[in-house]
Design a protein around this motif. Structure first.
Motif, PDB file in Angstrom:
ATOM      1  N   GLY A   1      -9.270  17.526  -3.323  1.00 43.85           N
ATOM      2  CA  GLY A   1     -10.417  16.957  -3.997  1.00 43.85           C
ATOM      3  C   GLY A   1     -11.633  16.860  -3.095  1.00 43.85           C
ATOM      4  O   GLY A   1     -11.572  16.998  -1.887  1.00 43.85           O
ATOM      5  N   SER A   2     -12.755  16.598  -3.711  1.00 43.28           N
ATOM      6  CA  SER A   2     -14.022  16.484  -2.990  1.00 43.28           C
ATOM      7  C   SER A   2     -14.078  15.160  -2.235  1.00 43.28           C
ATOM      8  O   SER A   2     -14.022  14.092  -2.833  1.00 43.28           O
ATOM      9  N   GLY A   3     -14.176  15.226  -0.918  1.00 42.37           N
ATOM     10  CA  GLY A   3     -14.286  14.019  -0.123  1.00 42.37           C
ATOM     11  C   GLY A   3     -13.054  13.139  -0.146  1.00 42.37           C
ATOM     12  O   GLY A   3     -13.120  11.961   0.147  1.00 42.37           O
ATOM     13  N   GLY A   4     -11.904  13.716  -0.528  1.00 40.74           N
ATOM     14  CA  GLY A   4     -10.679  12.924  -0.563  1.00 40.74           C
ATOM     15  C   GLY A   4     -10.454  12.220  -1.880  1.00 40.74           C
ATOM     16  O   GLY A   4      -9.472  11.505  -2.047  1.00 40.74           O
ATOM     17  N   HIS A   5     -11.359  12.408  -2.854  1.00 32.31           N
ATOM     18  CA  HIS A   5     -11.173  11.783  -4.164  1.00 32.31           C
ATOM     19  C   HIS A   5     -10.358  12.705  -5.062  1.00 32.31           C
ATOM     20  O   HIS A   5     -10.696  13.871  -5.243  1.00 32.31           O
TER      21      HIS A   5
ATOM     22  N   GLU B   1      -3.703   9.114 -14.356  1.00 34.60           N
ATOM     23  CA  GLU B   1      -5.157   9.146 -14.455  1.00 34.60           C
ATOM     24  C   GLU B   1      -5.703   7.782 -14.051  1.00 34.60           C
ATOM     25  O   GLU B   1      -5.267   6.750 -14.554  1.00 34.60           O
ATOM     26  N   HIS B   2      -6.652   7.784 -13.120  1.00 36.98           N
ATOM     27  CA  HIS B   2      -7.256   6.531 -12.649  1.00 36.98           C
ATOM     28  C   HIS B   2      -8.620   6.883 -12.075  1.00 36.98           C
ATOM     29  O   HIS B   2      -8.779   7.931 -11.434  1.00 36.98           O
ATOM     30  N   PRO B   3      -9.618   6.025 -12.279  1.00 36.93           N
ATOM     31  CA  PRO B   3     -10.964   6.378 -11.788  1.00 36.93           C
ATOM     32  C   PRO B   3     -11.104   6.365 -10.272  1.00 36.93           C
ATOM     33  O   PRO B   3     -12.070   6.923  -9.741  1.00 36.93           O
ATOM     34  N   ARG B   4     -10.165   5.715  -9.562  1.00 32.68           N
ATOM     35  CA  ARG B   4     -10.293   5.600  -8.117  1.00 32.68           C
ATOM     36  C   ARG B   4      -8.980   5.969  -7.434  1.00 32.68           C
ATOM     37  O   ARG B   4      -8.182   5.112  -7.073  1.00 32.68           O
ATOM     38  N   ILE B   5      -8.749   7.259  -7.277  1.00 31.16           N
ATOM     39  CA  ILE B   5      -7.579   7.743  -6.548  1.00 31.16           C
ATOM     40  C   ILE B   5      -8.076   8.496  -5.316  1.00 31.16           C
ATOM     41  O   ILE B   5      -8.868   9.439  -5.435  1.00 31.16           O
ATOM     42  N   TYR B   6      -7.614   8.080  -4.143  1.00 33.72           N
ATOM     43  CA  TYR B   6      -8.075   8.682  -2.900  1.00 33.72           C
ATOM     44  C   TYR B   6      -6.894   9.130  -2.038  1.00 33.72           C
ATOM     45  O   TYR B   6      -5.812   8.538  -2.085  1.00 33.72           O
TER      46      TYR B   6
ATOM     47  N   TYR C   1      -7.589   0.409  -6.787  1.00 32.35           N
ATOM     48  CA  TYR C   1      -7.556   1.703  -6.110  1.00 32.35           C
ATOM     49  C   TYR C   1      -6.117   2.188  -5.998  1.00 32.35           C
ATOM     50  O   TYR C   1      -5.194   1.391  -5.832  1.00 32.35           O
ATOM     51  N   ILE C   2      -5.961   3.507  -6.057  1.00 32.29           N
ATOM     52  CA  ILE C   2      -4.683   4.156  -5.747  1.00 32.29           C
ATOM     53  C   ILE C   2      -4.926   5.026  -4.517  1.00 32.29           C
ATOM     54  O   ILE C   2      -5.877   5.815  -4.476  1.00 32.29           O
ATOM     55  N   VAL C   3      -4.077   4.864  -3.504  1.00 35.58           N
ATOM     56  CA  VAL C   3      -4.183   5.639  -2.274  1.00 35.58           C
ATOM     57  C   VAL C   3      -2.924   6.481  -2.134  1.00 35.58           C
ATOM     58  O   VAL C   3      -1.801   5.954  -2.205  1.00 35.58           O
ATOM     59  N   VAL C   4      -3.099   7.784  -1.947  1.00 36.88           N
ATOM     60  CA  VAL C   4      -1.972   8.716  -1.873  1.00 36.88           C
ATOM     61  C   VAL C   4      -1.835   9.212  -0.439  1.00 36.88           C
ATOM     62  O   VAL C   4      -2.732   9.882   0.083  1.00 36.88           O
ATOM     63  N   ASN C   5      -0.739   8.878   0.183  1.00 32.60           N
ATOM     64  CA  ASN C   5      -0.490   9.231   1.579  1.00 32.60           C
ATOM     65  C   ASN C   5       0.102  10.631   1.691  1.00 32.60           C
ATOM     66  O   ASN C   5       1.131  10.936   1.092  1.00 32.60           O
ATOM     67  N   GLY C   6      -0.585  11.486   2.461  1.00 35.28           N
ATOM     68  CA  GLY C   6      -0.039  12.813   2.733  1.00 35.28           C
ATOM     69  C   GLY C   6      -0.569  13.900   1.843  1.00 35.28           C
ATOM     70  O   GLY C   6      -0.025  15.003   1.819  1.00 35.28           O
ATOM     71  N   VAL C   7      -1.640  13.631   1.099  1.00 34.07           N
ATOM     72  CA  VAL C   7      -2.237  14.634   0.222  1.00 34.07           C
ATOM     73  C   VAL C   7      -3.687  14.834   0.615  1.00 34.07           C
ATOM     74  O   VAL C   7      -4.455  13.879   0.698  1.00 34.07           O
ATOM     75  N   GLU C   8      -4.058  16.073   0.876  1.00 34.98           N
ATOM     76  CA  GLU C   8      -5.455  16.406   1.162  1.00 34.98           C
ATOM     77  C   GLU C   8      -5.959  17.291   0.033  1.00 34.98           C
ATOM     78  O   GLU C   8      -5.554  18.435  -0.105  1.00 34.98           O
TER      79      GLU C   8
ATOM     80  N   LEU D   1      -8.769  -7.916  -5.119  1.00 33.68           N
ATOM     81  CA  LEU D   1      -8.725  -6.459  -5.015  1.00 33.68           C
ATOM     82  C   LEU D   1      -7.286  -6.026  -4.778  1.00 33.68           C
ATOM     83  O   LEU D   1      -6.592  -6.616  -3.942  1.00 33.68           O
ATOM     84  N   GLU D   2      -6.835  -5.005  -5.523  1.00 34.27           N
ATOM     85  CA  GLU D   2      -5.481  -4.484  -5.351  1.00 34.27           C
ATOM     86  C   GLU D   2      -5.529  -3.003  -5.005  1.00 34.27           C
ATOM     87  O   GLU D   2      -6.213  -2.219  -5.670  1.00 34.27           O
ATOM     88  N   LEU D   3      -4.787  -2.627  -3.947  1.00 37.52           N
ATOM     89  CA  LEU D   3      -4.646  -1.232  -3.544  1.00 37.52           C
ATOM     90  C   LEU D   3      -3.182  -0.849  -3.649  1.00 37.52           C
ATOM     91  O   LEU D   3      -2.322  -1.464  -2.998  1.00 37.52           O
ATOM     92  N   ALA D   4      -2.873   0.138  -4.459  1.00 40.54           N
ATOM     93  CA  ALA D   4      -1.502   0.626  -4.606  1.00 40.54           C
ATOM     94  C   ALA D   4      -1.344   1.929  -3.828  1.00 40.54           C
ATOM     95  O   ALA D   4      -2.124   2.865  -4.007  1.00 40.54           O
ATOM     96  N   VAL D   5      -0.342   1.983  -2.958  1.00 42.37           N
ATOM     97  CA  VAL D   5      -0.145   3.129  -2.073  1.00 42.37           C
ATOM     98  C   VAL D   5       1.062   3.937  -2.529  1.00 42.37           C
ATOM     99  O   VAL D   5       2.101   3.367  -2.886  1.00 42.37           O
ATOM    100  N   PHE D   6       0.934   5.268  -2.484  1.00 42.08           N
ATOM    101  CA  PHE D   6       2.029   6.171  -2.844  1.00 42.08           C
ATOM    102  C   PHE D   6       2.299   7.156  -1.725  1.00 42.08           C
ATOM    103  O   PHE D   6       1.381   7.561  -0.994  1.00 42.08           O
ATOM    104  N   ASP D   7       3.544   7.560  -1.603  1.00 41.68           N
ATOM    105  CA  ASP D   7       3.911   8.698  -0.771  1.00 41.68           C
ATOM    106  C   ASP D   7       3.603   9.952  -1.584  1.00 41.68           C
ATOM    107  O   ASP D   7       4.153  10.148  -2.671  1.00 41.68           O
ATOM    108  N   GLY D   8       2.711  10.792  -1.067  1.00 48.19           N
ATOM    109  CA  GLY D   8       2.286  11.958  -1.819  1.00 48.19           C
ATOM    110  C   GLY D   8       3.400  12.926  -2.151  1.00 48.19           C
ATOM    111  O   GLY D   8       3.357  13.610  -3.174  1.00 48.19           O
ATOM    112  N   ALA D   9       4.433  12.991  -1.297  1.00 43.07           N
ATOM    113  CA  ALA D   9       5.539  13.931  -1.529  1.00 43.07           C
ATOM    114  C   ALA D   9       6.494  13.426  -2.602  1.00 43.07           C
ATOM    115  O   ALA D   9       7.045  14.215  -3.374  1.00 43.07           O
TER     116      ALA D   9
END
Length: 323
Positions: free
Chosen positions: A183-187, A195-200, A174-181, A140-148
């Motif tokens: 979408g529905s339920g954080g998605h 574009e990615h099916p799993r961005i949270y 999964y792509i995880v975006v830090n500092g962005v609120e 499993l790979e999770l890629a993290v981004f700074d939302g700003a």
């Protein structure tokens, strides 16, 4: 631009060679938390959050790390909350303190992972900052981004911030975006054109204010109106300074290079002024901290949908690995 082209091609070549080698999978699930951009994105808080979720679900997680900045005389190195950061690196010690689970440091992550399993330290591995370390098999790979900051100008180092091209994201889970609120339920439907099916989305919330000398705990709200010398030797110190200001602190910024080795004189401050630092920096300053030095501990918050999806995927991976 020529250097960026060369960097991109070297990164892609390393990845192709690693995949061709077809390293033998490990007998337990392996999760990699990393990023494709240089600088701080929030990988360690996400790793700590993920370990907590795994423990709650009945797993015995082990964190595997390169131990950047540490210079141990021997590897693999089992890290505890009391390990000297000069041996293990600041982030592994911080994660050991925050999670209470085994942390194994080794520049050769595959060797460290195998050692952890040989010593029966746990039944699932979480690799902190290992997205480009292809010799370590992963499920499993999770890629993290700074939302700003996102992907910046979309170019690879040294023209832009990317360690690998954006196309690399097509293979992460999964792509995880830090500092962005949003979408529905954080998605999130997309992020910075990706574009990615799993961005949270992920947010980092102040959890407590801890005196580095005495261990006293106070509410982050006590920073309101307080004069603060904010010290940060992290990848993105601006995010930390903004957090303190949002809590009402009167901030004087004191940024340092990432993984900076602090000296006592760098913590001096004026009368009636506090020094406030990150947990990552604090592990290197415990020996010489005075009573006016405080640590702002933060915790990651992610949507329940993300947690359920990750745990479900891990259970499926575990079934496939079981003989």
């Amino acid at each position: 631009m020529p250097l960026a082209w060369l960097y991109k091609n070297i990164a892609e070549s390393r990845r192709r060679q690693a995949w061709k080698a077809k390293n033998e999978p490990l007998p337990v699930p392996v999760i990699v938390v990393g990023n494709i951009t240089a600088g701080g994105t929030g990988k360690s808080p996400l790793t700590a959050w993920l370990v907590g979720q795994l423990k709650d679900a009945g797993w015995r997680p082990v964190i595997v790390s390169r131990g950047y900045g540490g210079k141990s005389s021997e590897y693999p190195l089992l890290v505890s909350a009391e390990t000297d950061p000069s041996d293990a690196g600041d982030e592994p010690v911080m994660l050991a303190q925050a999670t209470g689970c085994p942390v194994v440091v080794d520049p050769q992550r595959r060797r460290g992972a195998s050692w952890a399993l040989a010593h029966e330290l746990g039944d699932i591995l979480v690799c902190d900052d290992g997205l480009q370390h292809y010799r370590l098999p992963r499920d499993l790979e999770l890629a993290v981004f700074d939302g700003a900051r996102g992907i910046g100008n979309g170019a690879t180092i040294p023209v832009g911030p990317l360690r690998e091209p954006v196309s690399r994201l097509s293979s992460v889970d999964y792509i995880v975006v830090n500092g962005v609120e949003n979408g529905s339920g954080g998605h999130l439907k997309n992020f910075d054109g990706i574009e990615h099916p799993r961005i949270y989305s992920m947010t980092l919330e102040p959890a407590s204010l801890i005196n580095l000398k005495t261990g006293e705990r106070r509410s982050p709200g006590d920073l309101c109106g307080q004069r603060v010398r904010a010290i940060a030797g992290i990848g993105n110190p601006g995010r930390f300074f903004d957090t303190l200001r949002n809590l009402g602190a009167r901030v004087t910024e004191a940024p340092f290079p990432d993984h900076h080795q602090f000296k006592a004189g760098e913590l001096e401050t004026g009368k009636n002024e506090w020094v406030v630092m990150t947990a990552k920096d604090a592990v290197k300053c415990r020996r010489f901290a005075s009573r006016n030095v405080w640590v702002l501990a933060v915790q990651a918050r992610l949507p329940e949908e993300f947690s359920e999806s990750v745990l479900s995927t891990i259970r499926e991976c575990s079934k496939q690995l079981t003989p």
